[in-house]
Design a protein around this motif. Sequence first.
Motif, PDB file in Angstrom:
ATOM      1  N   THR A  48       0.816  -1.223   0.000  1.00  0.00           N
ATOM      2  CA  THR A  48       0.000   0.000   0.000  1.00  0.00           C
ATOM      3  C   THR A  48       0.848   1.271   0.000  1.00  0.00           C
ATOM      4  O   THR A  48       0.297   2.364   0.123  1.00  0.00           O
ATOM      5  CB  THR A  48      -0.946   0.023   1.216  1.00  0.00           C
TER       6      THR A  48
ATOM      7  N   SER B 158       3.624   1.406  -5.987  1.00  0.00           N
ATOM      8  CA  SER B 158       2.643   1.200  -7.049  1.00  0.00           C
ATOM      9  C   SER B 158       3.305   0.723  -8.332  1.00  0.00           C
ATOM     10  O   SER B 158       4.529   0.635  -8.425  1.00  0.00           O
ATOM     11  CB  SER B 158       1.855   2.487  -7.285  1.00  0.00           C
TER      12      SER B 158
ATOM     13  N   THR C  68       0.104   5.978  -3.618  1.00  0.00           N
ATOM     14  CA  THR C  68      -0.352   4.679  -4.127  1.00  0.00           C
ATOM     15  C   THR C  68      -1.825   4.743  -4.504  1.00  0.00           C
ATOM     16  O   THR C  68      -2.231   4.185  -5.527  1.00  0.00           O
ATOM     17  CB  THR C  68      -0.102   3.575  -3.087  1.00  0.00           C
TER      18      THR C  68
ATOM     19  N   THR D 158      -2.255   6.233  -7.885  1.00  0.00           N
ATOM     20  CA  THR D 158      -1.676   5.477  -9.009  1.00  0.00           C
ATOM     21  C   THR D 158      -2.345   4.094  -9.041  1.00  0.00           C
ATOM     22  O   THR D 158      -3.551   4.011  -8.933  1.00  0.00           O
ATOM     23  CB  THR D 158      -0.146   5.425  -8.872  1.00  0.00           C
ATOM     24  N   HIS D 159      -1.580   3.015  -9.209  1.00  0.00           N
ATOM     25  CA  HIS D 159      -2.166   1.677  -9.321  1.00  0.00           C
ATOM     26  C   HIS D 159      -1.334   0.655  -8.558  1.00  0.00           C
ATOM     27  O   HIS D 159      -0.117   0.794  -8.468  1.00  0.00           O
ATOM     28  CB  HIS D 159      -2.183   1.192 -10.784  1.00  0.00           C
ATOM     29  N   THR D 160      -1.992  -0.384  -8.081  1.00  0.00           N
ATOM     30  CA  THR D 160      -1.267  -1.538  -7.554  1.00  0.00           C
ATOM     31  C   THR D 160      -1.438  -2.737  -8.474  1.00  0.00           C
ATOM     32  O   THR D 160      -0.942  -3.827  -8.177  1.00  0.00           O
ATOM     33  CB  THR D 160      -1.730  -1.911  -6.130  1.00  0.00           C
TER      34      THR D 160
ATOM     35  N   HIS E   5       7.410   4.497  -3.105  1.00  0.00           N
ATOM     36  CA  HIS E   5       7.037   5.791  -2.561  1.00  0.00           C
ATOM     37  C   HIS E   5       7.653   6.070  -1.192  1.00  0.00           C
ATOM     38  O   HIS E   5       7.477   7.164  -0.660  1.00  0.00           O
ATOM     39  CB  HIS E   5       5.509   5.909  -2.463  1.00  0.00           C
TER      40      HIS E   5
END
Length: 143
Positions: free
Chosen positions: A50, A53, A98, A101-103, A127
């Motif tokens: 978390t 990303s 995060t 953006t995307h995981t 990050h």
Amino acid sequence: MFSLNSSHYQQIFKINTIGKSLCKITDQVENVVANSGINTGLCTLFLRHTSASLLIQENADPDVLKDLANFLAKLVPESATYIHDAEGPDDMPAHIRTALTHTSEQIPIARGRLLLGTWQGIYLWEHRQRGQTRELVVHISGN
């Protein structure tokens, strides 16, 4: 790594980051695709964290990545006041970055290769200030 059945393949691998940066992982993902034996299908990437990303972005000019990092640092500054700071001043900003953006990402596969554009690369975006060990799930389905 293990094969779920004839049309699915999954591998989890670890990526050691050096702290806040974009780490290119395209080659590692392409190797998993090649080992899967899947000719046509879909590659799903899932980052199990978390505060980092995934990003598909320009792979030729590193200035693009620098500009993205600078923009996100201004958008979500570590100098702001956050309630959640259990792990330091970069803790909550990392979670916000995060969330913005995307995981996970999905990339089509054809002829046993990722169908990325000419100038696209896959990056893990760390990050946090300090390096971390991140886990990436690569799941491939197809035939």
